[in-house]
Design an enzyme around this catalytic site. Structure first.
Site, short mmCIF file in Angstrom:
data_model
loop_
_atom_site.label_atom_id
_atom_site.label_comp_id
_atom_site.label_asym_id
_atom_site.label_seq_id
_atom_site.Cartn_x
_atom_site.Cartn_y
_atom_site.Cartn_z
CG HIS A 161 45.28 46.52 39.20
ND1 HIS A 161 45.89 46.43 39.90
CD2 HIS A 161 45.89 47.61 38.78
CE1 HIS A 161 46.37 46.85 40.65
NE2 HIS A 161 47.22 47.50 39.11
CD GLU A 266 48.31 46.19 36.15
OE1 GLU A 266 48.12 46.79 35.80
OE2 GLU A 266 49.30 45.90 36.87
#
Length: 301
Positions: A161, A266
């Site tokens: 992330h 992501e």
């Protein structure tokens, strides 16, 4: 808390054992200056109070899960939720755990491997899940490899992330973005999937041709077009830095937060796949091995 640094002549990576977090990625801009291209803190202890998942490994399931849980083999597993939504692995996901530094290699292709054991019913998930993440530098590329195995059938979806910031602007509007994703997962206002896969055509999220991000703010799961090796490319003319992303995953969540200028890529499965049987498989059984391998290549435009 431990901090590990590895580097090549083109890129330097700083990783923390807390959350297997990427703290810094240093690359050269068009003027030859070293620049950190991820959002993070200079002082590692600041991550203890971070609520943005800055650079962290997300698990056991990245993204959102609906209905407060899921069923496997007719058995119900309840997960931590807020307003019916389970997010990024629960109240204390993998990004808030201390990982074990398994190996550090500082040769021509340096890497660091960290591991974590997620015990049976941690955050409500079944099975003892053995997880590792390896960060490898190859010339001007960062390769992130997440792997996992379990002793009981479970669900797993891991990702990194990191928030990429390519220049010092207060907005990402001038970033040039291209996504090799002709479809996306339709979402409710809650950011949970409706179950439908829809075209990006005639939406603000059509980046099939490179264009400015502009005023579009993105928090969207895209479906990766399987015939493209590079799934995303973003660049800043101000620094000349470009980033290309590739992965073995089926989905890409692109996120541009409202509160600071950055963009996340992501690489993962679709959100809420455990509750949508027609989504890509998120089930991991004993004897099987999960692997998410994603590549982030930094260059100059």
């Amino acid at each position: 808390m431990k901090q590990i640094t590895i580097s090549t002549p083109f890129i330097t990576l700083m990783v923390l054992n807390y959350g297997a977090t990427i703290q810094k990625i240093l690359v050269k801009d068009k003027d030859g200056n070293s620049r950190n291209v991820v959002v993070g803190f200079d002082f590692p202890n600041k991550y203890l109070n971070d609520d943005k998942y800055l650079g962290a490994c997300i698990g056991r399931y990245a993204g959102r899960i609906s209905n407060g849980g899921f069923e496997i083999d007719r058995e119900r597993y309840d997960l931590y939720q807020q307003k019916g939504v389970h997010l990024h692995g629960g109240k204390v996901g993998f990004g808030k755990k201390y990982w074990v530094v398994e190996e550090i290699h500082r040769g021509r292709q340096p890497f660091v491997t960290l591991s974590y054991l997620s015990k049976h019913l941690e955050e409500g998930y079944p099975g003892n899940l053995k997880v590792s993440v390896t960060y490898t530098l190859v010339n001007n590329a960062l390769i992130i490899t997440h792997q996992a195995s379990t002793d009981l059938t479970t669900v797993v979806n891991l990702t990194n992330h990191s928030y990429f910031r390519l220049d010092d602007d207060s907005l990402v509007n001038d970033y040039q973005l291209k996504l090799n994703c002709s479809k996306m997962v339709e979402m409710y206002a809650s950011k949970l999937p409706t179950g439908k896969i829809i075209s990006v055509e005639n939406t603000p999220y059509d980046f099939l041709q490179q264009k400015r991000i502009g005023n579009t703010r993105i928090d969207t799961p895209f479906v990766i077009d399987s015939d493209n090796e590079t799934i995303a490319k973003v660049s800043s003319a101000k620094t000349g830095i470009a980033l290309e992303v590739s992965t073995n995953q089926k989905g890409l969540v692109v996120y541009t937060p409202n509160t600071f200028p950055a963009i996340c890529f992501e690489t993962q499965n679709f959100p809420d796949a455990p509750n949508h049987k027609h989504f890509p498989n998120s089930i991991l059984k004993p004897g099987e091995f999960y692997k998410n391998e994603s590549k982030f290549v930094f260059d100059l435009i």
